[in-house]
Design a protein around this motif. Structure first.
Motif, PDB file in Angstrom:
ATOM      1  N   GLY A   1     -42.027  56.245  -6.364  1.00 37.55           N
ATOM      2  CA  GLY A   1     -40.691  56.324  -5.773  1.00 37.55           C
ATOM      3  C   GLY A   1     -40.278  57.758  -5.496  1.00 37.55           C
ATOM      4  N   THR A   2     -40.558  58.639  -6.469  1.00 33.86           N
ATOM      5  CA  THR A   2     -40.257  60.066  -6.278  1.00 33.86           C
ATOM      6  C   THR A   2     -41.084  60.645  -5.139  1.00 33.86           C
ATOM      7  OG1 THR A   2     -39.798  60.260  -8.645  1.00 33.86           O
ATOM      8  CG2 THR A   2     -40.164  62.303  -7.428  1.00 33.86           C
ATOM      9  N   HIS A   3     -42.373  60.254  -5.083  1.00 36.54           N
ATOM     10  CA  HIS A   3     -43.266  60.750  -4.023  1.00 36.54           C
ATOM     11  C   HIS A   3     -42.787  60.300  -2.641  1.00 36.54           C
ATOM     12  CE1 HIS A   3     -46.964  61.679  -1.883  1.00 36.54           C
ATOM     13  NE2 HIS A   3     -47.012  60.423  -1.459  1.00 36.54           N
ATOM     14  N   PHE A   4     -42.447  59.005  -2.526  1.00 37.70           N
ATOM     15  CA  PHE A   4     -41.994  58.487  -1.238  1.00 37.70           C
ATOM     16  C   PHE A   4     -40.678  59.121  -0.808  1.00 37.70           C
ATOM     17  CE2 PHE A   4     -44.414  54.376  -2.290  1.00 37.70           C
ATOM     18  CZ  PHE A   4     -45.567  54.899  -1.727  1.00 37.70           C
ATOM     19  N   TYR A   5     -39.804  59.352  -1.777  1.00 32.45           N
ATOM     20  CA  TYR A   5     -38.509  59.965  -1.444  1.00 32.45           C
ATOM     21  C   TYR A   5     -38.695  61.387  -0.933  1.00 32.45           C
ATOM     22  CZ  TYR A   5     -33.870  61.976  -1.988  1.00 32.45           C
ATOM     23  OH  TYR A   5     -32.684  62.631  -1.761  1.00 32.45           O
ATOM     24  N   SER A   6     -39.547  62.166  -1.602  1.00 28.12           N
ATOM     25  CA  SER A   6     -39.779  63.543  -1.156  1.00 28.12           C
ATOM     26  C   SER A   6     -40.432  63.572   0.216  1.00 28.12           C
ATOM     27  CB  SER A   6     -40.644  64.295  -2.180  1.00 28.12           C
ATOM     28  OG  SER A   6     -41.906  63.686  -2.317  1.00 28.12           O
ATOM     29  N   ARG A   7     -41.379  62.626   0.463  1.00 26.27           N
ATOM     30  CA  ARG A   7     -42.009  62.561   1.780  1.00 26.27           C
ATOM     31  C   ARG A   7     -40.995  62.153   2.846  1.00 26.27           C
ATOM     32  NH1 ARG A   7     -47.703  61.701   1.653  1.00 26.27           N
ATOM     33  NH2 ARG A   7     -47.552  61.403   3.902  1.00 26.27           N
ATOM     34  N   TRP A   8     -40.098  61.244   2.491  1.00 23.04           N
ATOM     35  CA  TRP A   8     -39.078  60.801   3.441  1.00 23.04           C
ATOM     36  C   TRP A   8     -38.124  61.946   3.784  1.00 23.04           C
ATOM     37  CZ3 TRP A   8     -33.696  60.331   2.517  1.00 23.04           C
ATOM     38  CH2 TRP A   8     -32.988  59.747   3.565  1.00 23.04           C
ATOM     39  N   VAL A   9     -37.711  62.711   2.770  1.00 21.76           N
ATOM     40  CA  VAL A   9     -36.827  63.855   3.017  1.00 21.76           C
ATOM     41  C   VAL A   9     -37.521  64.875   3.913  1.00 21.76           C
ATOM     42  CG1 VAL A   9     -35.684  65.821   1.924  1.00 21.76           C
ATOM     43  CG2 VAL A   9     -35.513  63.558   0.881  1.00 21.76           C
ATOM     44  N   HIS A  10     -38.807  65.131   3.645  1.00 20.58           N
ATOM     45  CA  HIS A  10     -39.559  66.089   4.462  1.00 20.58           C
ATOM     46  C   HIS A  10     -39.682  65.601   5.908  1.00 20.58           C
ATOM     47  CE1 HIS A  10     -42.418  69.244   5.367  1.00 20.58           C
ATOM     48  NE2 HIS A  10     -43.294  68.343   5.796  1.00 20.58           N
ATOM     49  N   ALA A  11     -39.980  64.295   6.058  1.00 21.72           N
ATOM     50  CA  ALA A  11     -40.108  63.734   7.409  1.00 21.72           C
ATOM     51  C   ALA A  11     -38.779  63.767   8.154  1.00 21.72           C
ATOM     52  CB  ALA A  11     -40.630  62.297   7.327  1.00 21.72           C
ATOM     53  N   GLU A  12     -37.679  63.472   7.447  1.00 23.74           N
ATOM     54  CA  GLU A  12     -36.363  63.516   8.072  1.00 23.74           C
ATOM     55  C   GLU A  12     -36.015  64.935   8.519  1.00 23.74           C
ATOM     56  OE1 GLU A  12     -33.657  61.264   8.724  1.00 23.74           O
ATOM     57  OE2 GLU A  12     -35.390  59.937   8.745  1.00 23.74           O
ATOM     58  N   SER A  13     -36.367  65.925   7.698  1.00 32.38           N
ATOM     59  CA  SER A  13     -36.093  67.320   8.057  1.00 32.38           C
ATOM     60  C   SER A  13     -36.862  67.718   9.307  1.00 32.38           C
ATOM     61  CB  SER A  13     -36.461  68.244   6.886  1.00 32.38           C
ATOM     62  OG  SER A  13     -35.715  67.915   5.735  1.00 32.38           O
ATOM     63  N   LYS A  14     -38.149  67.330   9.360  1.00 33.01           N
ATOM     64  CA  LYS A  14     -38.955  67.657  10.544  1.00 33.01           C
ATOM     65  C   LYS A  14     -38.456  66.923  11.778  1.00 33.01           C
ATOM     66  CE  LYS A  14     -43.312  68.304  10.367  1.00 33.01           C
ATOM     67  NZ  LYS A  14     -44.783  68.142  10.230  1.00 33.01           N
ATOM     68  N   ALA A  15     -38.042  65.656  11.589  1.00 35.40           N
ATOM     69  CA  ALA A  15     -37.534  64.890  12.728  1.00 35.40           C
ATOM     70  C   ALA A  15     -36.240  65.492  13.260  1.00 35.40           C
ATOM     71  CB  ALA A  15     -37.311  63.436  12.315  1.00 35.40           C
ATOM     72  N   SER A  16     -35.374  65.934  12.339  1.00 33.06           N
ATOM     73  CA  SER A  16     -34.117  66.553  12.764  1.00 33.06           C
ATOM     74  C   SER A  16     -34.367  67.857  13.509  1.00 33.06           C
ATOM     75  CB  SER A  16     -33.227  66.807  11.542  1.00 33.06           C
ATOM     76  OG  SER A  16     -32.903  65.596  10.886  1.00 33.06           O
ATOM     77  N   ALA A  17     -35.326  68.661  12.985  1.00 29.73           N
ATOM     78  CA  ALA A  17     -35.653  69.922  13.655  1.00 29.73           C
ATOM     79  C   ALA A  17     -36.254  69.669  15.038  1.00 29.73           C
ATOM     80  CB  ALA A  17     -36.619  70.725  12.791  1.00 29.73           C
ATOM     81  N   SER A  18     -37.135  68.652  15.137  1.00 25.46           N
ATOM     82  CA  SER A  18     -37.748  68.330  16.431  1.00 25.46           C
ATOM     83  C   SER A  18     -36.705  67.817  17.422  1.00 25.46           C
ATOM     84  CB  SER A  18     -38.839  67.275  16.238  1.00 25.46           C
ATOM     85  OG  SER A  18     -39.855  67.759  15.394  1.00 25.46           O
ATOM     86  N   ALA A  19     -35.778  66.991  16.916  1.00 19.59           N
ATOM     87  CA  ALA A  19     -34.726  66.471  17.791  1.00 19.59           C
ATOM     88  C   ALA A  19     -33.841  67.601  18.307  1.00 19.59           C
ATOM     89  CB  ALA A  19     -33.883  65.443  17.043  1.00 19.59           C
ATOM     90  N   LYS A  20     -33.556  68.575  17.441  1.00 19.22           N
ATOM     91  CA  LYS A  20     -32.730  69.711  17.861  1.00 19.22           C
ATOM     92  C   LYS A  20     -33.458  70.551  18.909  1.00 19.22           C
ATOM     93  CE  LYS A  20     -30.014  73.573  16.025  1.00 19.22           C
ATOM     94  NZ  LYS A  20     -30.469  74.511  17.052  1.00 19.22           N
ATOM     95  N   MET A  21     -34.764  70.766  18.698  1.00 20.09           N
ATOM     96  CA  MET A  21     -35.540  71.524  19.683  1.00 20.09           C
ATOM     97  C   MET A  21     -35.596  70.805  21.017  1.00 20.09           C
ATOM     98  SD  MET A  21     -38.708  72.890  17.336  1.00 20.09           S
ATOM     99  CE  MET A  21     -39.540  73.573  18.764  1.00 20.09           C
ATOM    100  N   ALA A  22     -35.785  69.479  20.976  1.00 22.33           N
ATOM    101  CA  ALA A  22     -35.823  68.698  22.217  1.00 22.33           C
ATOM    102  C   ALA A  22     -34.477  68.740  22.934  1.00 22.33           C
ATOM    103  CB  ALA A  22     -36.221  67.254  21.902  1.00 22.33           C
ATOM    104  N   LYS A  23     -33.406  68.668  22.145  1.00 25.94           N
ATOM    105  CA  LYS A  23     -32.070  68.709  22.735  1.00 25.94           C
ATOM    106  C   LYS A  23     -31.801  70.067  23.381  1.00 25.94           C
ATOM    107  CE  LYS A  23     -27.178  68.031  21.610  1.00 25.94           C
ATOM    108  NZ  LYS A  23     -26.201  67.733  20.521  1.00 25.94           N
ATOM    109  N   ASP A  24     -32.203  71.145  22.670  1.00 22.64           N
ATOM    110  CA  ASP A  24     -32.011  72.495  23.219  1.00 22.64           C
ATOM    111  C   ASP A  24     -32.816  72.688  24.494  1.00 22.64           C
ATOM    112  OD1 ASP A  24     -30.351  73.015  21.107  1.00 22.64           O
ATOM    113  OD2 ASP A  24     -31.855  74.108  19.934  1.00 22.64           O
ATOM    114  N   LEU A  25     -34.060  72.166  24.497  1.00 23.97           N
ATOM    115  CA  LEU A  25     -34.897  72.293  25.691  1.00 23.97           C
ATOM    116  C   LEU A  25     -34.318  71.499  26.845  1.00 23.97           C
ATOM    117  CD1 LEU A  25     -37.476  73.348  26.985  1.00 23.97           C
ATOM    118  CD2 LEU A  25     -38.669  71.341  26.091  1.00 23.97           C
ATOM    119  N   LYS A  26     -33.804  70.304  26.553  1.00 21.81           N
ATOM    120  CA  LYS A  26     -33.199  69.480  27.602  1.00 21.81           C
ATOM    121  C   LYS A  26     -31.962  70.160  28.186  1.00 21.81           C
ATOM    122  CE  LYS A  26     -31.413  64.817  28.435  1.00 21.81           C
ATOM    123  NZ  LYS A  26     -31.123  63.490  27.827  1.00 21.81           N
ATOM    124  N   MET A  27     -31.155  70.745  27.296  1.00 20.35           N
ATOM    125  CA  MET A  27     -29.967  71.459  27.769  1.00 20.35           C
ATOM    126  C   MET A  27     -30.360  72.681  28.588  1.00 20.35           C
ATOM    127  SD  MET A  27     -27.488  71.217  24.408  1.00 20.35           S
ATOM    128  CE  MET A  27     -26.243  72.249  25.196  1.00 20.35           C
TER     129      MET A  27
END
Length: 273
Positions: free
Chosen positions: A125-151
């Motif tokens: 459970g701890t392992h999955f949670y840490s992986r989920w937090v890491h994936a969410e952080s990367k997804a948020s950063a990628s979404a922000k980069m895509a949004k900035d590029l689109k703008m």
């Protein structure tokens, strides 16, 4: 810290549960038994950690989660069967306290196995949670980069006004392949040759062109990356840039700009998809 807390949790919890099951009416806490239980739990928790680490390399959760779960539980059961009985009976023999009956051994093994599985599930459970937090952080950063590029793309004008002869026309940015200063004016070129004159400076033109397509290679010229035929190292850290026909010319990128040019030229964002 986790490697210390795990055997303490397993040893103390197992000791309390087993003592209660053996004698629920006259339950007592014996400090020495807690210490021995924690010590005997160390090879079990370390073995469990080793099993998890080795299985992660062979059977990942993404590939086959059911096989991973069943294999881990079978291996931890085998580990407990070997370590718990050998070490437990060895301690009882050394301490001269006699040996457990088969019912007592069965109870000890089942209680310890259940607690070890609970501990394993907590680790997962701890392992999955840490992986989920890491994936969410990367997804948020990628979404922000895509949004900035689109703008950035949306905010860039798709055409610019140029002078051609006595008329003013608008030229699509995608059609521009080169701009350079000639006879005191900024002249624009496409694949077919000269298109017109930009009514401004080269710096003003550069500000209107998207940086992921264009680079100012010299003080007098801006190139679209598709115009570049090849690059090669020149003297004193400079870069020789050869452009495609029909222009059949070349430029020398100065040493101060060489690093930035290489980064732009090799950048994936600069390449045409």
């Amino acid at each position: 810290m986790r490697r210390i807390l795990e055997p303490v949790f397993l040893g103390c919890t197992a000791n309390v549960a087993i003592n209660f099951l053996f004698n629920p009416r006259a339950f007592e806490v014996i400090p020495n038994e807690f210490i021995v239980a924690c010590i005997l739990s160390i090879p079990i928790t370390e073995g469990n950690r080793s099993i998890d680490r080795r299985l992660e390399k062979r059977i990942t959760w993404l590939e086959n989660p059911r096989k991973r779960l069943v294999t881990h539980f079978l291996l931890i059961s085998l580990l407990l069967l070997i370590f718990l009985n050998v070490l437990g009976n060895g301690y009882m023999w050394i301490a001269q306290k006699g040996f457990f009956s088969w019912k007592e051994l069965l109870t000890i093994n089942l209680v310890t196995l259940c607690l070890a599985m609970i501990l394993t599930l907590m680790q997962w459970g701890t392992h999955f949670y840490s992986r989920w937090v890491h994936a969410e952080s990367k997804a948020s950063a990628s979404a922000k980069m895509a949004k900035d590029l689109k703008m950035s793309i949306a905010g860039t004008s798709q055409s610019i006004e140029i002078q051609k002869g006595i008329s003013k026309i608008r030229m699509e940015i995608q059609a521009i392949r080169m701009a350079k200063i000639a006879f005191g004016t900024v002249r624009l070129y496409s694949n077919d040759g000269e298109c017109g004159v930009f009514p401004g400076t080269l710096s003003q033109l550069s500000a209107q062109l998207p940086g992921y397509w264009f680079f100012q290679v010299t003080r007098d010229a801006i190139l679209h990356r598709e115009m570049i035929n090849s690059i090669s190292t020149s003297t004193f850290g400079k870069i020789q840039v050869t452009i495609k026909q029909p222009h059949d010319a070349g430029f020398i990128v100065s040493r101060p700009k060489a690093a930035a040019f290489r980064k732009w030229y090799n950048s994936k964002s600069a390449r045409k998809e």
